[in-house]
Design a protein around this motif. Sequence first.
Motif: not given
Ligand code: MG
Length: 401
Positions: A186-187, A189, A229, A253
């Motif tokens: 997750t993310g 970025e 996210d 996350g």
């Molecule tokens: Mg994160």
Amino acid sequence: MPTPPPADLPHPRIPVEEARALVVGAVRRVPAERVALAELAGRVLAEPVVAPHDLPRHANSAMDGYAVRAGDPGPWPVADRILAGDDPAPLPAGACAAIATGGVLPDGADAVVPIEQAEEADGAVTASVAPATGDHVRAVGADVRAGDEVLPAGSALGPLAAAAVAGLGLTGAVCAARPRVAVLTTGDELVAPGAPLARGQIHESNSVLVRAALERAGCAVVHVGVVPDDAAATRVAFAAALAGADLVVSTGGVSVGPRDHVKPALAELGVRELFWRIATQPGQPTWCGVAPDGALVAGLPGNPLSCLAGLHLLLVPAVRAMLGADPAPATVRAELAAPVRRLPARLRCLPMRLADGRLEDLGAGVSHQLSRAARANALALVPTGEGELAAGERVDAVVLG
Ligand code: MG
Ligand code: AMP
């Protein structure tokens, strides 16, 4: 006893041994399946391997030499020449047979005179020393007896064990199926390696770590997903990952920020929490739970070295338990090459380089320092306490392999 939560932590953090006992106790065993010889290394036996017959099956020669009846040094006329694979005729009384290593000992012979201790001249052989019964003979069953257990259930098989199965004449063995693993990262970025980075973005590495470590532990990674996210997307991604998996591992996350959607998504999907937060550094915000169908779900923190700690301290043991193997992590005890600071309430898990029984600190003490940790082959476990552990003190280290 759970470590009491510090004032800033509303959720108790539990010692890693307790967390490990919880995940190991929660997993379901995978079914058994037959595995062919060529695929055996890396698998765990679900049923013992038992010798179907004695090995060696027939008494045979341990040396190139002459098969004789023990007692005197000859001379014996050479009645036969026996090679490995031959089914020799009985040895006439008073005679010898030239015999190659692995050649079946003829009936009537009970010893072998090695070529180095024999002289053959005019069709007869004389020994420099009188042979004794059994000299240089591999007796029936000297390796294993029919019915003996060669490898117990739960054995993790390497190349040597696989070869032993082959040596028994078996074409395979009954092993635990590979646990099916789904990996989610997750993310917002995260960018795939190879793609250019905009300001603030980083290349995604956790899925590579998780996948390789769990494949090495014996799993089949059946699903890898990258999740933005977003609450709804996280829920959908976990629902898909849970279908048909024995273990779902996510990274990132799982803290308490506005973009940490993992725990709420899992709660909505009915995944029952086992714990959140373990008393380690790094790796503290690690979450584990059990899905309604019994799959283990792990929400590892996003920083790569935090992820590493949860993987090796909790998930590899959980996988071993699924496979029916001993879940305890493979540790060695080794000396610290340099002093290391202890933490009063958390086990430090430091990637280090183990060589010649010494652990070299790579300076990868902060959870994002993946490049510094790259040469590590062990995860040093620095027990809680005050001050420093001096150079030369010994600690446990999990072998990373
Ligand atoms: Mg994160
Ligand atoms: P999080 O646990 O989501 O707050 O992430 C903690 C840190 O780990 C952040 O700096 C993330 O950018 C980083 N991180 C999260 N996921 C990954 C990943 N898959 N690969 C590399 N770093 C990550």
